[in-house]
Motif scaffolding. Structure first.
Motif, PDB file in Angstrom:
ATOM      1  N   SER A   1       4.373  -8.652  12.707  1.00  0.00           N
ATOM      2  CA  SER A   1       2.991  -9.075  12.968  1.00  0.00           C
ATOM      3  C   SER A   1       2.012  -7.912  12.838  1.00  0.00           C
ATOM      4  O   SER A   1       0.835  -8.123  12.566  1.00  0.00           O
ATOM      5  CB  SER A   1       2.884  -9.720  14.345  1.00  0.00           C
ATOM      6  N   ASP A   2       2.487  -6.693  13.020  1.00  0.00           N
ATOM      7  CA  ASP A   2       1.650  -5.495  12.828  1.00  0.00           C
ATOM      8  C   ASP A   2       1.755  -5.084  11.358  1.00  0.00           C
ATOM      9  O   ASP A   2       2.833  -4.729  10.882  1.00  0.00           O
ATOM     10  CB  ASP A   2       2.143  -4.367  13.729  1.00  0.00           C
ATOM     11  N   PRO A   3       0.644  -5.122  10.611  1.00  0.00           N
ATOM     12  CA  PRO A   3       0.708  -4.801   9.187  1.00  0.00           C
ATOM     13  C   PRO A   3       1.171  -3.370   8.905  1.00  0.00           C
ATOM     14  O   PRO A   3       1.794  -3.108   7.879  1.00  0.00           O
ATOM     15  CB  PRO A   3      -0.716  -5.045   8.684  1.00  0.00           C
ATOM     16  N   HIS A   4       0.897  -2.453   9.815  1.00  0.00           N
ATOM     17  CA  HIS A   4       1.341  -1.063   9.621  1.00  0.00           C
ATOM     18  C   HIS A   4       2.861  -0.972   9.722  1.00  0.00           C
ATOM     19  O   HIS A   4       3.514  -0.268   8.945  1.00  0.00           O
ATOM     20  CB  HIS A   4       0.676  -0.124  10.630  1.00  0.00           C
ATOM     21  N   THR A   5       3.428  -1.700  10.653  1.00  0.00           N
ATOM     22  CA  THR A   5       4.881  -1.728  10.798  1.00  0.00           C
ATOM     23  C   THR A   5       5.513  -2.396   9.589  1.00  0.00           C
ATOM     24  O   THR A   5       6.522  -1.914   9.061  1.00  0.00           O
ATOM     25  CB  THR A   5       5.282  -2.455  12.098  1.00  0.00           C
ATOM     26  N   SER A   6       4.915  -3.482   9.120  1.00  0.00           N
ATOM     27  CA  SER A   6       5.423  -4.149   7.916  1.00  0.00           C
ATOM     28  C   SER A   6       5.411  -3.197   6.724  1.00  0.00           C
ATOM     29  O   SER A   6       6.382  -3.135   5.965  1.00  0.00           O
ATOM     30  CB  SER A   6       4.585  -5.378   7.567  1.00  0.00           C
ATOM     31  N   ALA A   7       4.332  -2.460   6.555  1.00  0.00           N
ATOM     32  CA  ALA A   7       4.229  -1.513   5.443  1.00  0.00           C
ATOM     33  C   ALA A   7       5.292  -0.418   5.562  1.00  0.00           C
ATOM     34  O   ALA A   7       5.925  -0.040   4.568  1.00  0.00           O
ATOM     35  CB  ALA A   7       2.841  -0.891   5.400  1.00  0.00           C
ATOM     36  N   TYR A   8       5.506   0.079   6.752  1.00  0.00           N
ATOM     37  CA  TYR A   8       6.521   1.106   6.985  1.00  0.00           C
ATOM     38  C   TYR A   8       7.915   0.574   6.643  1.00  0.00           C
ATOM     39  O   TYR A   8       8.687   1.215   5.920  1.00  0.00           O
ATOM     40  CB  TYR A   8       6.463   1.562   8.445  1.00  0.00           C
ATOM     41  N   LEU A   9       8.230  -0.608   7.142  1.00  0.00           N
ATOM     42  CA  LEU A   9       9.540  -1.208   6.888  1.00  0.00           C
ATOM     43  C   LEU A   9       9.740  -1.497   5.401  1.00  0.00           C
ATOM     44  O   LEU A   9      10.823  -1.281   4.848  1.00  0.00           O
ATOM     45  CB  LEU A   9       9.713  -2.490   7.703  1.00  0.00           C
ATOM     46  N   GLU A  10       8.698  -1.962   4.749  1.00  0.00           N
ATOM     47  CA  GLU A  10       8.787  -2.256   3.322  1.00  0.00           C
ATOM     48  C   GLU A  10       8.979  -0.966   2.523  1.00  0.00           C
ATOM     49  O   GLU A  10       9.718  -0.942   1.535  1.00  0.00           O
ATOM     50  CB  GLU A  10       7.537  -2.994   2.838  1.00  0.00           C
ATOM     51  N   GLY A  11       8.360   0.114   2.942  1.00  0.00           N
ATOM     52  CA  GLY A  11       8.560   1.400   2.273  1.00  0.00           C
ATOM     53  C   GLY A  11       9.991   1.868   2.365  1.00  0.00           C
ATOM     54  O   GLY A  11      10.555   2.387   1.398  1.00  0.00           O
ATOM     55  N   GLN A  12      10.602   1.694   3.523  1.00  0.00           N
ATOM     56  CA  GLN A  12      12.010   2.059   3.671  1.00  0.00           C
ATOM     57  C   GLN A  12      12.884   1.218   2.749  1.00  0.00           C
ATOM     58  O   GLN A  12      13.766   1.727   2.062  1.00  0.00           O
ATOM     59  CB  GLN A  12      12.470   1.858   5.117  1.00  0.00           C
ATOM     60  N   ARG A  13      12.627  -0.071   2.738  1.00  0.00           N
ATOM     61  CA  ARG A  13      13.419  -0.977   1.913  1.00  0.00           C
ATOM     62  C   ARG A  13      13.225  -0.686   0.428  1.00  0.00           C
ATOM     63  O   ARG A  13      14.181  -0.640  -0.351  1.00  0.00           O
ATOM     64  CB  ARG A  13      13.047  -2.429   2.208  1.00  0.00           C
ATOM     65  N   ALA A  14      11.990  -0.429   0.033  1.00  0.00           N
ATOM     66  CA  ALA A  14      11.679  -0.187  -1.376  1.00  0.00           C
ATOM     67  C   ALA A  14      12.353   1.078  -1.906  1.00  0.00           C
ATOM     68  O   ALA A  14      12.733   1.137  -3.079  1.00  0.00           O
ATOM     69  CB  ALA A  14      10.168  -0.108  -1.569  1.00  0.00           C
TER      70      ALA A  14
END
Length: 71
Positions: free
Chosen positions: A48-61
């Motif tokens: 729900s926090d867009p900053h956390t989503s971006a961080y998690l997506e960066g790790q995955r990417a």
């Protein structure tokens, strides 16, 4: 094709070989599986926090790079 392009292409090919050698061993596969679990490769990166989503997506990417090279 310029000499710089040829050199860059050779480096890219050598790096792809390095990835394949590293991650095709039993040890490499074990490490890759651990990284995939640890960094959400098999999970949703939504939060729900867009900053956390971006961080998690960066790790995955970052792991997708390894996956793409190995294919």
């Amino acid at each position: 094709m310029s000499d710089a392009d040829k050199t860059s292409g050779k480096r890219t090919l050598a790096l792809a070989v390095d990835y394949k050698l590293t991650f095709s061993s039993d040890h490499g596969l074990r490490v890759l599986r651990h990284l995939m679990r640890r960094h959400g490769m098999m999970n949703s990166t939504f939060d729900s926090d867009p900053h956390t989503s971006a961080y998690l997506e960066g790790q995955r990417a970052s792991l997708e790079v390894i996956e793409i090279v190995l294919i």
